[in-house]
Write a protein that holds these residues in place. Structure first.
Motif, mmCIF file in Angstrom:
data_model
loop_
_atom_site.group_PDB
_atom_site.id
_atom_site.type_symbol
_atom_site.label_atom_id
_atom_site.label_comp_id
_atom_site.label_asym_id
_atom_site.label_seq_id
_atom_site.Cartn_x
_atom_site.Cartn_y
_atom_site.Cartn_z
ATOM 1 N N GLU A 130 37.330 45.377 41.509
ATOM 2 C CA GLU A 130 36.146 45.808 42.260
ATOM 3 C C GLU A 130 36.469 46.114 43.716
ATOM 4 O O GLU A 130 35.795 46.940 44.343
ATOM 5 C CB GLU A 130 35.062 44.721 42.212
ATOM 6 N N LEU A 131 37.494 45.442 44.244
ATOM 7 C CA LEU A 131 37.830 45.579 45.664
ATOM 8 C C LEU A 131 38.725 46.772 45.976
ATOM 9 O O LEU A 131 38.963 47.072 47.144
ATOM 10 C CB LEU A 131 38.498 44.294 46.161
ATOM 11 N N VAL A 132 39.229 47.436 44.956
ATOM 12 C CA VAL A 132 40.098 48.606 45.180
ATOM 13 C C VAL A 132 39.617 49.813 44.379
ATOM 14 O O VAL A 132 40.416 50.590 43.869
ATOM 15 C CB VAL A 132 41.583 48.289 44.876
ATOM 16 N N ARG A 133 38.332 49.995 44.315
ATOM 17 C CA ARG A 133 37.755 51.130 43.577
ATOM 18 C C ARG A 133 37.836 52.430 44.372
ATOM 19 O O ARG A 133 37.943 53.496 43.802
ATOM 20 C CB ARG A 133 36.304 50.837 43.210
ATOM 21 N N ARG A 134 37.724 52.331 45.673
ATOM 22 C CA ARG A 134 37.701 53.526 46.521
ATOM 23 C C ARG A 134 39.057 53.739 47.177
ATOM 24 O O ARG A 134 39.776 52.775 47.478
ATOM 25 C CB ARG A 134 36.617 53.393 47.590
ATOM 26 N N PRO A 135 39.414 54.999 47.441
ATOM 27 C CA PRO A 135 40.714 55.275 48.083
ATOM 28 C C PRO A 135 40.899 54.527 49.403
ATOM 29 O O PRO A 135 42.008 54.072 49.711
ATOM 30 C CB PRO A 135 40.691 56.783 48.308
ATOM 31 N N GLU A 136 39.807 54.363 50.177
ATOM 32 C CA GLU A 136 39.915 53.655 51.457
ATOM 33 C C GLU A 136 40.332 52.197 51.236
ATOM 34 O O GLU A 136 41.107 51.630 52.011
ATOM 35 C CB GLU A 136 38.576 53.674 52.215
ATOM 36 N N GLN A 137 39.805 51.602 50.183
ATOM 37 C CA GLN A 137 40.147 50.218 49.877
ATOM 38 C C GLN A 137 41.613 50.107 49.439
ATOM 39 O O GLN A 137 42.313 49.170 49.827
ATOM 40 C CB GLN A 137 39.230 49.668 48.788
ATOM 41 N N ILE A 138 42.050 51.064 48.659
ATOM 42 C CA ILE A 138 43.449 51.061 48.221
ATOM 43 C C ILE A 138 44.374 51.206 49.418
ATOM 44 O O ILE A 138 45.407 50.527 49.518
ATOM 45 C CB ILE A 138 43.704 52.171 47.178
ATOM 46 N N GLN A 139 44.022 52.060 50.360
ATOM 47 C CA GLN A 139 44.840 52.228 51.563
ATOM 48 C C GLN A 139 44.933 50.928 52.355
ATOM 49 O O GLN A 139 46.004 50.563 52.844
ATOM 50 C CB GLN A 139 44.274 53.352 52.438
ATOM 51 N N VAL A 140 43.820 50.235 52.491
ATOM 52 C CA VAL A 140 43.832 48.952 53.193
ATOM 53 C C VAL A 140 44.726 47.965 52.453
ATOM 54 O O VAL A 140 45.567 47.288 53.047
ATOM 55 C CB VAL A 140 42.397 48.393 53.352
ATOM 56 N N MET A 141 44.556 47.873 51.144
ATOM 57 C CA MET A 141 45.361 46.950 50.351
ATOM 58 C C MET A 141 46.851 47.249 50.482
ATOM 59 O O MET A 141 47.670 46.340 50.593
ATOM 60 C CB MET A 141 44.933 47.015 48.878
ATOM 61 N N MET A 142 47.210 48.518 50.529
ATOM 62 C CA MET A 142 48.627 48.896 50.632
ATOM 63 C C MET A 142 49.247 48.453 51.959
ATOM 64 O O MET A 142 50.456 48.273 52.052
ATOM 65 C CB MET A 142 48.792 50.403 50.440
ATOM 66 N N ARG A 143 48.430 48.251 52.982
ATOM 67 C CA ARG A 143 48.932 47.798 54.283
ATOM 68 C C ARG A 143 48.956 46.278 54.404
ATOM 69 O O ARG A 143 49.537 45.734 55.334
ATOM 70 C CB ARG A 143 48.086 48.385 55.410
ATOM 71 N N GLN A 144 48.307 45.607 53.497
ATOM 72 C CA GLN A 144 48.234 44.150 53.562
ATOM 73 C C GLN A 144 49.503 43.502 52.994
ATOM 74 O O GLN A 144 50.162 44.063 52.132
ATOM 75 C CB GLN A 144 47.029 43.627 52.764
ATOM 76 N N LYS A 146 49.403 39.524 52.571
ATOM 77 C CA LYS A 146 48.473 38.672 51.827
ATOM 78 C C LYS A 146 47.146 39.431 51.745
ATOM 79 O O LYS A 146 46.709 40.053 52.709
ATOM 80 C CB LYS A 146 48.264 37.359 52.574
ATOM 81 N N VAL A 147 46.515 39.397 50.594
ATOM 82 C CA VAL A 147 45.220 40.065 50.429
ATOM 83 C C VAL A 147 44.169 39.337 51.253
ATOM 84 O O VAL A 147 44.040 38.112 51.177
ATOM 85 C CB VAL A 147 44.803 40.107 48.937
ATOM 86 N N VAL A 148 43.438 40.122 52.042
ATOM 87 C CA VAL A 148 42.316 39.586 52.818
ATOM 88 C C VAL A 148 41.062 40.279 52.273
ATOM 89 O O VAL A 148 40.847 41.473 52.485
ATOM 90 C CB VAL A 148 42.484 39.861 54.321
ATOM 91 N N ILE A 149 40.266 39.518 51.556
ATOM 92 C CA ILE A 149 39.110 40.052 50.842
ATOM 93 C C ILE A 149 38.151 40.788 51.787
ATOM 94 O O ILE A 149 37.694 41.897 51.488
ATOM 95 C CB ILE A 149 38.380 38.936 50.078
ATOM 96 N N ALA A 150 37.859 40.219 52.933
ATOM 97 C CA ALA A 150 36.895 40.832 53.872
ATOM 98 C C ALA A 150 37.349 42.219 54.304
ATOM 99 O O ALA A 150 36.528 43.132 54.439
ATOM 100 C CB ALA A 150 36.692 39.932 55.082
ATOM 101 N N GLU A 151 38.629 42.409 54.510
ATOM 102 C CA GLU A 151 39.144 43.733 54.907
ATOM 103 C C GLU A 151 38.916 44.759 53.802
ATOM 104 O O GLU A 151 38.601 45.908 54.074
ATOM 105 C CB GLU A 151 40.630 43.647 55.254
ATOM 106 N N LEU A 152 39.088 44.339 52.566
ATOM 107 C CA LEU A 152 38.862 45.256 51.440
ATOM 108 C C LEU A 152 37.382 45.555 51.277
ATOM 109 O O LEU A 152 36.993 46.708 51.024
ATOM 110 C CB LEU A 152 39.417 44.676 50.153
ATOM 111 N N GLU A 153 36.544 44.560 51.449
ATOM 112 C CA GLU A 153 35.098 44.768 51.325
ATOM 113 C C GLU A 153 34.575 45.678 52.431
ATOM 114 O O GLU A 153 33.647 46.465 52.201
ATOM 115 C CB GLU A 153 34.366 43.421 51.406
ATOM 116 N N ASN A 154 35.168 45.620 53.603
ATOM 117 C CA ASN A 154 34.713 46.413 54.743
ATOM 118 C C ASN A 154 35.358 47.789 54.836
ATOM 119 O O ASN A 154 35.021 48.558 55.744
ATOM 120 C CB ASN A 154 34.940 45.642 56.051
#
Length: 155
Positions: A130-144, A146-154
């Motif tokens: 659910e946290l990586v459904r959008r390309p913007e979320q995937i981009q954030v995750m690729m820079r992380q 440790k996964v930070v949930i709030a960054e993916l949600e935002n």
């Protein structure tokens, strides 16, 4: 010897199987070492030289999942092509497992880390899909690291 599960991961350590089992059962809840069989006396066979008191077959359970391990020497080592996923309910749980399992900073990426024994882990939220459904979320995750949930949600 304890009964084996139908499918179990087997971890080949150089000579730290006993230490790894103890470490993992301390990290994960509902975990225990179920058996340790040591190599026989090295005088019995040339293949046992230097293996006395090392683990021939260790069996342990991590949070309900059965594992086996052994001390097999340096011939084979761990790499990132195999990893174990730790599904976490929230950021506190991610932070806990990350602090316990990440020991190689240069191996940290997108929730992946490597422990002190060289085993790779993916420490991720249980709702990662659910946290990586959008390309913007995937981009954030690729820079992380440790996964930070709030960054993916935002994102």
């Amino acid at each position: 010897m304890a009964e084996l599960s139908p499918i179990q991961p087997c971890l080949w350590f150089d000579d730290r199987a006993r230490a790894a089992m103890q470490y993992y059962v301390d990290v994960f809840p509902d975990s225990r070492i179920t058996s340790i069989e040591e190599y026989p006396d090295e005088s019995l066979d040339e293949h046992f030289v230097g293996m006395t008191r090392k683990v021939l077959n260790g069996q342990f359970i991590l949070n309900g999942v059965s594992f086996v391990c052994l001390d097999g020497g340096p011939l084979f080592t761990f790499n990132e092509s195999i990893s174990f996923v730790v599904s976490c309910k929230d950021q506190d749980e991610i932070d806990y497992y990350w602090s316990k399992l990440s020991h190689v900073p240069e191996s940290e990426q997108c929730g992946w880390c490597k422990d002190q024994f060289g085993v790779s882990w993916q420490v991720i939220p249980s709702n990662m899909d659910e946290l990586v459904r959008r390309p913007e979320q995937i981009q954030v995750m690729m820079r992380q690291k440790k996964v930070v949930i709030a960054e993916l949600e935002n994102a």
